[in-house]
Design a protein around this motif. Sequence first.
Motif, PDB file in Angstrom:
ATOM      1  N   GLU A 570     -10.922 -19.434  58.051  1.00 14.64           N
ATOM      2  CA  GLU A 570     -10.892 -20.514  58.811  1.00 14.64           C
ATOM      3  C   GLU A 570     -11.847 -20.627  59.967  1.00 14.64           C
ATOM      4  O   GLU A 570     -12.469 -21.615  60.146  1.00 14.64           O
ATOM      5  N   HIS A 571     -12.024 -19.299  60.369  1.00 10.88           N
ATOM      6  CA  HIS A 571     -13.070 -19.286  61.575  1.00 10.88           C
ATOM      7  C   HIS A 571     -14.585 -19.464  61.062  1.00 10.88           C
ATOM      8  O   HIS A 571     -15.404 -20.115  61.819  1.00 10.88           O
ATOM      9  N   ILE A 572     -14.973 -19.105  59.799  1.00  9.86           N
ATOM     10  CA  ILE A 572     -16.273 -19.135  59.377  1.00  9.86           C
ATOM     11  C   ILE A 572     -16.411 -20.811  59.131  1.00  9.86           C
ATOM     12  O   ILE A 572     -17.528 -21.156  59.404  1.00  9.86           O
ATOM     13  N   LYS A 573     -15.504 -21.488  58.766  1.00 11.35           N
ATOM     14  CA  LYS A 573     -15.705 -22.817  58.589  1.00 11.35           C
ATOM     15  C   LYS A 573     -15.570 -23.613  60.003  1.00 11.35           C
ATOM     16  O   LYS A 573     -16.508 -24.376  60.251  1.00 11.35           O
ATOM     17  N   GLY A 574     -14.994 -22.986  61.002  1.00 10.38           N
ATOM     18  CA  GLY A 574     -14.974 -23.448  62.217  1.00 10.38           C
ATOM     19  C   GLY A 574     -16.338 -23.495  62.829  1.00 10.38           C
ATOM     20  O   GLY A 574     -16.989 -24.301  63.517  1.00 10.38           O
ATOM     21  N   GLU A 593     -13.915 -16.830  47.978  1.00  9.00           N
ATOM     22  CA  GLU A 593     -12.743 -17.180  48.371  1.00  9.00           C
ATOM     23  C   GLU A 593     -12.479 -17.916  49.751  1.00  9.00           C
ATOM     24  O   GLU A 593     -11.304 -18.298  49.914  1.00  9.00           O
ATOM     25  N   ALA A 594     -13.499 -18.101  50.452  1.00 12.19           N
ATOM     26  CA  ALA A 594     -13.744 -18.748  51.428  1.00 12.19           C
ATOM     27  C   ALA A 594     -13.297 -20.437  51.332  1.00 12.19           C
ATOM     28  O   ALA A 594     -13.078 -20.962  52.300  1.00 12.19           O
ATOM     29  N   GLY A 595     -13.312 -21.002  49.905  1.00 10.21           N
ATOM     30  CA  GLY A 595     -13.186 -22.105  49.852  1.00 10.21           C
ATOM     31  C   GLY A 595     -14.234 -23.029  49.970  1.00 10.21           C
ATOM     32  O   GLY A 595     -15.295 -22.538  50.295  1.00 10.21           O
TER      33      GLY A 595
END
Length: 618
Positions: A570-574, A593-595
């Motif tokens: 979620e932090h990578i997306k952020g 798997e990060a979506g």
Amino acid sequence: MWKLQVKNIAGIKSGTATFKEGTNVVQASNFQGKSSLLKAIQTVMGTSGVDGSHPLTEGQDEGFAELETDDGTYRVELKREGGSVVRSGNPYLTEETDVTCAHHFAFLGENNPVRAAVRDPTPDGDERLTELLMEPLDVDKIDAKIAQLQSERNSIESEIDEAERANKKLPKAQEEVTRLEKELEEARERKDELEDQVDEDSEQKELSSKLSDKRSRLNNTRNTIQKLESRIERKKSNLEDKQDELDELEIPSEPKINTDINEKEERIDELDLQIDLLRRVHSANKQVLDEDAVDLVTDVEHGIEGDNIVCWLSGDKTTADEIEERLDQLNEKRLELREEKSELEQEVDEFESKKRTIRSKKRKRDNLEDEIGNLKLDIQEDEQELKQARERVEDLQEDIDELESQYEEAQDDLNEELTEVRTEIGSLKTKLENAREKLERLDETAGKTDNLEDELETIKDEIVNLRERRNQKHEEVVDRFETAMKNMLKQFDPGFEMLRLDRSVTDDGSTKAFELVVLRDGRETSVANLSEGEVELIGFVTALAAHQAFDVDEIVPAILVDGVGQLAAEHIKGLTEFLEGASEMLITTAYPEAGDFGGHTLTPDEWDVVSNEEMRVV
């Protein structure tokens, strides 16, 4: 849109990729070529060899990366020669400063130097971070210009000191002239009185007058000889020094003037206004579109095929795409004007620097040549005058011996005093003439003060401008860091309240060092006490602050992100959301798997990559 073709770069034997405006996610498992693709981009950009060798695939003799953009096609080829890899071709970036900015602040892979410096908890980390943030300004060249100007300033200050000393000597020199004039007048009055008292016949008067004249001329001539010998010695020594200085002086060639500098400076001022106007127009209208606020400023007709918008400026019907296209044109125009302004500023700076250097050296050369010529002529004249003076001494001494013998019988006390007064008058005349010449030289030297002070002020202003230009950019880095850090705190809510980028300065106000200071639980602590994920976020914030301060988005329209395994999914997306507005294009790697990240997703299904065992790059 970018189209990239790769062959034998890092772990990719061959492959192609297309990147679109906005977020591009290279999503794949380990050893599928994610990081290799970013290395290929850096290769064609021209930054691959900055901190190491070029990423030619192990076991291959040659490879290439070719990038097709809307502006043109760029291709960089790598070839193994002996024990090293060499690069050739036409990379996207060619200017050294552009390469530095992109490498430090746009290509944010795991080994990015800014991220690495932030990770380093030792003083070396802060020292390296300072070097990285100062490097794009080319501080060494600015300091060299400042040093050159300081040297010119010191030279002019020495001339001013000499002029001021001359000015201080003027009253005393004037007093000396006045004193000698008074003494000469008094001596003449005594001579007149003595001549009235002496009852001499015509022969005695004639002998007395001749003897006084000869003695006076002999004394004056001997004094002249001493002065000439001393003066010749000083002038020869001075001549030798001046000639050595002239021989060592090198004058650069005159810069070519393409257009009038005043016109360029006026054009720069005009471009400043135009760029700012375009920026404000683009920003305001872009905000209306980005924040879906069109309904707020105009009428919108919603239809099946799309929305028709009444332009809030002209009243004509249009569409959001047409408005977006027009705004892109305005932005492209702004970028063109900024590039023109940058080129003009560089031309003006280079021209002024060369002109100033040439003017200073020419002035020095002309002064030296004039001084050498005058010294040679003076020495020649003095030597000739010395020779004649020595001959006169011999002649005068013979004449005096003869006159003294003739006058001895008729001489009495009054006659002797009269002779001495006449001798004194001749000596005073010579002293007065020398004093007047000295007064004239001092007056001429003192008269240079105003012009020298004007030139000194100009040089001081240039030094101040250079220092301010350097310091303003460093202050902007700190300001941008503060803004980026506040946004990061909102986005991620890390385990600390605040982070500062402190800038320490030297006595003259220039940057001495940058230091990261963390505030946790109301107390200062070091970056070393934070988690790995928090440290990585700080690295990205620091790089982003410099990216914005140095306008890196105008150098290269992409930010590359890799090596963020310390961050949760979620932090990578952020982080992606945090960075995507900073550049036209964001290219990041991620695991499957990060979506879904949104934007444009790239997969290496059709790439030919080396196996896990082969994955070693030189």
